[in-house]
Design an enzyme around this catalytic site. Structure first.
Site, PDB file in Angstrom:
ATOM      1  N   PRO A  10       0.785  -1.221   0.000  1.00  0.00           N
ATOM      2  CA  PRO A  10       0.000   0.000   0.000  1.00  0.00           C
ATOM      3  C   PRO A  10       0.823   1.280   0.000  1.00  0.00           C
ATOM      4  O   PRO A  10       1.867   1.367   0.649  1.00  0.00           O
ATOM      5  CB  PRO A  10      -0.837  -0.102   1.277  1.00  0.00           C
ATOM      6  CG  PRO A  10      -0.150  -1.102   2.124  1.00  0.00           C
ATOM      7  CD  PRO A  10       0.558  -2.029   1.195  1.00  0.00           C
ATOM      8  N   ASN A  11       0.335   2.222  -0.766  1.00  0.00           N
ATOM      9  CA  ASN A  11       0.855   3.579  -0.885  1.00  0.00           C
ATOM     10  C   ASN A  11       2.174   3.689  -1.641  1.00  0.00           C
ATOM     11  O   ASN A  11       2.649   4.795  -1.879  1.00  0.00           O
ATOM     12  CB  ASN A  11       0.981   4.249   0.497  1.00  0.00           C
ATOM     13  CG  ASN A  11      -0.359   4.360   1.170  1.00  0.00           C
ATOM     14  OD1 ASN A  11      -1.321   4.840   0.578  1.00  0.00           O
ATOM     15  ND2 ASN A  11      -0.447   3.889   2.393  1.00  0.00           N
ATOM     16  N   ARG A  18       4.889  11.147  -2.143  1.00  0.00           N
ATOM     17  CA  ARG A  18       4.522  10.894  -0.753  1.00  0.00           C
ATOM     18  C   ARG A  18       5.745  11.045   0.156  1.00  0.00           C
ATOM     19  O   ARG A  18       6.728  10.326   0.006  1.00  0.00           O
ATOM     20  CB  ARG A  18       3.974   9.466  -0.605  1.00  0.00           C
ATOM     21  CG  ARG A  18       3.667   9.103   0.821  1.00  0.00           C
ATOM     22  CD  ARG A  18       3.306   7.638   0.957  1.00  0.00           C
ATOM     23  NE  ARG A  18       3.143   7.299   2.351  1.00  0.00           N
ATOM     24  CZ  ARG A  18       3.551   6.173   2.893  1.00  0.00           C
ATOM     25  NH1 ARG A  18       4.127   5.245   2.156  1.00  0.00           N
ATOM     26  NH2 ARG A  18       3.375   5.946   4.172  1.00  0.00           N
ATOM     27  N   TYR A  23      10.909   8.988   1.869  1.00  0.00           N
ATOM     28  CA  TYR A  23      10.954   7.966   0.824  1.00  0.00           C
ATOM     29  C   TYR A  23      11.686   8.394  -0.445  1.00  0.00           C
ATOM     30  O   TYR A  23      11.857   7.596  -1.355  1.00  0.00           O
ATOM     31  CB  TYR A  23       9.526   7.534   0.466  1.00  0.00           C
ATOM     32  CG  TYR A  23       8.785   6.964   1.660  1.00  0.00           C
ATOM     33  CD1 TYR A  23       9.130   5.739   2.198  1.00  0.00           C
ATOM     34  CD2 TYR A  23       7.750   7.677   2.264  1.00  0.00           C
ATOM     35  CE1 TYR A  23       8.477   5.225   3.309  1.00  0.00           C
ATOM     36  CE2 TYR A  23       7.087   7.170   3.366  1.00  0.00           C
ATOM     37  CZ  TYR A  23       7.452   5.943   3.881  1.00  0.00           C
ATOM     38  OH  TYR A  23       6.802   5.438   4.969  1.00  0.00           O
ATOM     39  N   ASN A  74       8.129  -5.466  -0.746  1.00  0.00           N
ATOM     40  CA  ASN A  74       7.992  -4.302   0.123  1.00  0.00           C
ATOM     41  C   ASN A  74       6.518  -4.267   0.509  1.00  0.00           C
ATOM     42  O   ASN A  74       5.679  -3.763  -0.236  1.00  0.00           O
ATOM     43  CB  ASN A  74       8.407  -3.010  -0.581  1.00  0.00           C
ATOM     44  CG  ASN A  74       8.375  -1.821   0.357  1.00  0.00           C
ATOM     45  OD1 ASN A  74       7.742  -1.861   1.397  1.00  0.00           O
ATOM     46  ND2 ASN A  74       9.046  -0.754  -0.034  1.00  0.00           N
ATOM     47  N   ALA A  77       3.063  -0.856   5.001  1.00  0.00           N
ATOM     48  CA  ALA A  77       2.415  -0.926   6.318  1.00  0.00           C
ATOM     49  C   ALA A  77       1.992  -2.343   6.703  1.00  0.00           C
ATOM     50  O   ALA A  77       1.949  -2.677   7.889  1.00  0.00           O
ATOM     51  CB  ALA A  77       1.208   0.006   6.358  1.00  0.00           C
ATOM     52  N   HIS A  80       3.877  -4.702   9.366  1.00  0.00           N
ATOM     53  CA  HIS A  80       3.789  -4.606  10.813  1.00  0.00           C
ATOM     54  C   HIS A  80       2.601  -5.330  11.423  1.00  0.00           C
ATOM     55  O   HIS A  80       2.552  -5.498  12.641  1.00  0.00           O
ATOM     56  CB  HIS A  80       3.783  -3.131  11.225  1.00  0.00           C
ATOM     57  CG  HIS A  80       4.827  -2.352  10.502  1.00  0.00           C
ATOM     58  ND1 HIS A  80       6.180  -2.562  10.695  1.00  0.00           N
ATOM     59  CD2 HIS A  80       4.737  -1.415   9.516  1.00  0.00           C
ATOM     60  CE1 HIS A  80       6.868  -1.760   9.885  1.00  0.00           C
ATOM     61  NE2 HIS A  80       6.013  -1.058   9.167  1.00  0.00           N
ATOM     62  N   ASP A  87       1.374 -15.691   6.659  1.00  0.00           N
ATOM     63  CA  ASP A  87       0.924 -17.058   6.418  1.00  0.00           C
ATOM     64  C   ASP A  87       1.100 -17.461   4.956  1.00  0.00           C
ATOM     65  O   ASP A  87       1.467 -18.599   4.660  1.00  0.00           O
ATOM     66  CB  ASP A  87      -0.538 -17.224   6.841  1.00  0.00           C
ATOM     67  CG  ASP A  87      -0.717 -17.227   8.351  1.00  0.00           C
ATOM     68  OD1 ASP A  87       0.293 -17.278   9.089  1.00  0.00           O
ATOM     69  OD2 ASP A  87      -1.888 -17.157   8.793  1.00  0.00           O
ATOM     70  N   GLU A  98      12.470  -9.320   2.217  1.00  0.00           N
ATOM     71  CA  GLU A  98      11.691  -8.159   2.648  1.00  0.00           C
ATOM     72  C   GLU A  98      12.512  -6.894   2.399  1.00  0.00           C
ATOM     73  O   GLU A  98      13.693  -6.830   2.747  1.00  0.00           O
ATOM     74  CB  GLU A  98      11.379  -8.308   4.141  1.00  0.00           C
ATOM     75  CG  GLU A  98      10.586  -7.195   4.741  1.00  0.00           C
ATOM     76  CD  GLU A  98      10.368  -7.398   6.246  1.00  0.00           C
ATOM     77  OE1 GLU A  98      10.056  -6.387   6.904  1.00  0.00           O
ATOM     78  OE2 GLU A  98      10.511  -8.529   6.754  1.00  0.00           O
ATOM     79  N   HIS A 100      12.564  -2.457   2.478  1.00  0.00           N
ATOM     80  CA  HIS A 100      11.999  -1.182   2.910  1.00  0.00           C
ATOM     81  C   HIS A 100      12.923  -0.062   2.467  1.00  0.00           C
ATOM     82  O   HIS A 100      14.146  -0.175   2.591  1.00  0.00           O
ATOM     83  CB  HIS A 100      11.825  -1.118   4.431  1.00  0.00           C
ATOM     84  CG  HIS A 100      10.919  -2.185   4.948  1.00  0.00           C
ATOM     85  ND1 HIS A 100       9.551  -2.111   4.805  1.00  0.00           N
ATOM     86  CD2 HIS A 100      11.185  -3.361   5.550  1.00  0.00           C
ATOM     87  CE1 HIS A 100       9.018  -3.206   5.325  1.00  0.00           C
ATOM     88  NE2 HIS A 100       9.991  -3.979   5.772  1.00  0.00           N
ATOM     89  N   LEU A 101      12.360   1.009   1.950  1.00  0.00           N
ATOM     90  CA  LEU A 101      13.150   2.178   1.553  1.00  0.00           C
ATOM     91  C   LEU A 101      13.756   2.858   2.781  1.00  0.00           C
ATOM     92  O   LEU A 101      14.928   3.229   2.782  1.00  0.00           O
ATOM     93  CB  LEU A 101      12.271   3.173   0.790  1.00  0.00           C
ATOM     94  CG  LEU A 101      11.788   2.704  -0.579  1.00  0.00           C
ATOM     95  CD1 LEU A 101      10.611   3.538  -1.048  1.00  0.00           C
ATOM     96  CD2 LEU A 101      12.920   2.761  -1.588  1.00  0.00           C
ATOM     97  N   SER A 102      12.951   3.033   3.809  1.00  0.00           N
ATOM     98  CA  SER A 102      13.431   3.687   5.033  1.00  0.00           C
ATOM     99  C   SER A 102      13.893   2.629   6.033  1.00  0.00           C
ATOM    100  O   SER A 102      13.582   1.446   5.900  1.00  0.00           O
ATOM    101  CB  SER A 102      12.319   4.543   5.646  1.00  0.00           C
ATOM    102  OG  SER A 102      11.263   3.724   6.108  1.00  0.00           O
ATOM    103  N   ARG A 107      12.371   4.488  12.951  1.00  0.00           N
ATOM    104  CA  ARG A 107      11.148   5.270  12.797  1.00  0.00           C
ATOM    105  C   ARG A 107      10.244   5.089  14.014  1.00  0.00           C
ATOM    106  O   ARG A 107      10.687   4.686  15.085  1.00  0.00           O
ATOM    107  CB  ARG A 107      10.460   4.864  11.490  1.00  0.00           C
ATOM    108  CG  ARG A 107      11.386   5.201  10.305  1.00  0.00           C
ATOM    109  CD  ARG A 107      10.745   5.233   8.989  1.00  0.00           C
ATOM    110  NE  ARG A 107       9.563   6.072   8.965  1.00  0.00           N
ATOM    111  CZ  ARG A 107       8.596   5.898   8.088  1.00  0.00           C
ATOM    112  NH1 ARG A 107       8.647   4.937   7.177  1.00  0.00           N
ATOM    113  NH2 ARG A 107       7.540   6.699   8.090  1.00  0.00           N
ATOM    114  N   ARG A 111       6.583   0.738  13.865  1.00  0.00           N
ATOM    115  CA  ARG A 111       7.228   0.244  12.649  1.00  0.00           C
ATOM    116  C   ARG A 111       8.433  -0.657  12.932  1.00  0.00           C
ATOM    117  O   ARG A 111       8.982  -1.257  12.022  1.00  0.00           O
ATOM    118  CB  ARG A 111       7.680   1.411  11.771  1.00  0.00           C
ATOM    119  CG  ARG A 111       6.545   2.250  11.229  1.00  0.00           C
ATOM    120  CD  ARG A 111       7.065   3.266  10.228  1.00  0.00           C
ATOM    121  NE  ARG A 111       6.127   4.333   9.992  1.00  0.00           N
ATOM    122  CZ  ARG A 111       5.128   4.278   9.114  1.00  0.00           C
ATOM    123  NH1 ARG A 111       4.940   3.204   8.381  1.00  0.00           N
ATOM    124  NH2 ARG A 111       4.315   5.308   8.981  1.00  0.00           N
TER     125      ARG A 111
END
Length: 148
Positions: A10-11, A18, A23, A74, A77, A80, A87, A98, A100-102, A107, A111
């Site tokens: 998402p996002n 954003r 990001y 990625n 959200a 978390h 599953d 996995e 993540h940009l940040s 954070r 997170r």
């Protein structure tokens, strides 16, 4: 030919606009183009999918089993709290990295925990766009090793 699936949650369709201070200004399309060029150079097929809907990501993970060699994820959200994604990853044989940009560990407290981390091959975070590139390079190295 090895096949890699890149899934974005998402996002991430809003990358570039954003919260660029967190990001960056690179768009998701820009990231896909970088990964595609590197994959082509390595002789590896790569596909991309982004969704703001948890169930669609679960479906893609399930469909990936026995078709893709690796998944770069990625989950944004969903990282978390999505037991459904966890599953789905646990239910397939395809290794997942996995991304993540940040740096999620620097954070907000909520997170810091990834419910996916215990079921993925590894986690790369905090490198911006290079998080994606590092994940792809890790997969390419693993493919070379497994080919020997």
């Amino acid at each position: 030919m090895a096949k890699i699936l890149v899934l974005n949650g998402p996002n991430l369709n809003l990358l570039g606009t954003r919260e660029p201070e967190i990001y960056g200004k690179t768009t998701l399309k820009d990231i896909e183009e970088l990964l595609k060029a590197r994959a082509e150079k390595a002789g590896v097929a790569i596909d991309f999918f982004q969704s703001n809907h948890e169930g669609e990501l679960v479906d893609k993970i399930q469909e990936a089993d026995h078709y893709y060699d690796y998944i770069l994820l990625n989950a944004a959200a969903f990282t978390h709290y999505s037991i459904a994604l966890r599953d789905a990853i646990s239910a397939i044989s395809v290794p997942v990295i996995e991304i993540h940009l940040s740096n999620i560990h620097k954070r907000e407290e909520f997170r810091h925990t990834s419910v996916l981390a215990p079921v993925v091959l590894g986690q790369i975070c905090g490198l911006g766009v290079e998080s994606y590139l590092a994940a792809l390079e890790a997969v390419l190295a693993k493919l070379v090793i497994s080919a020997k």
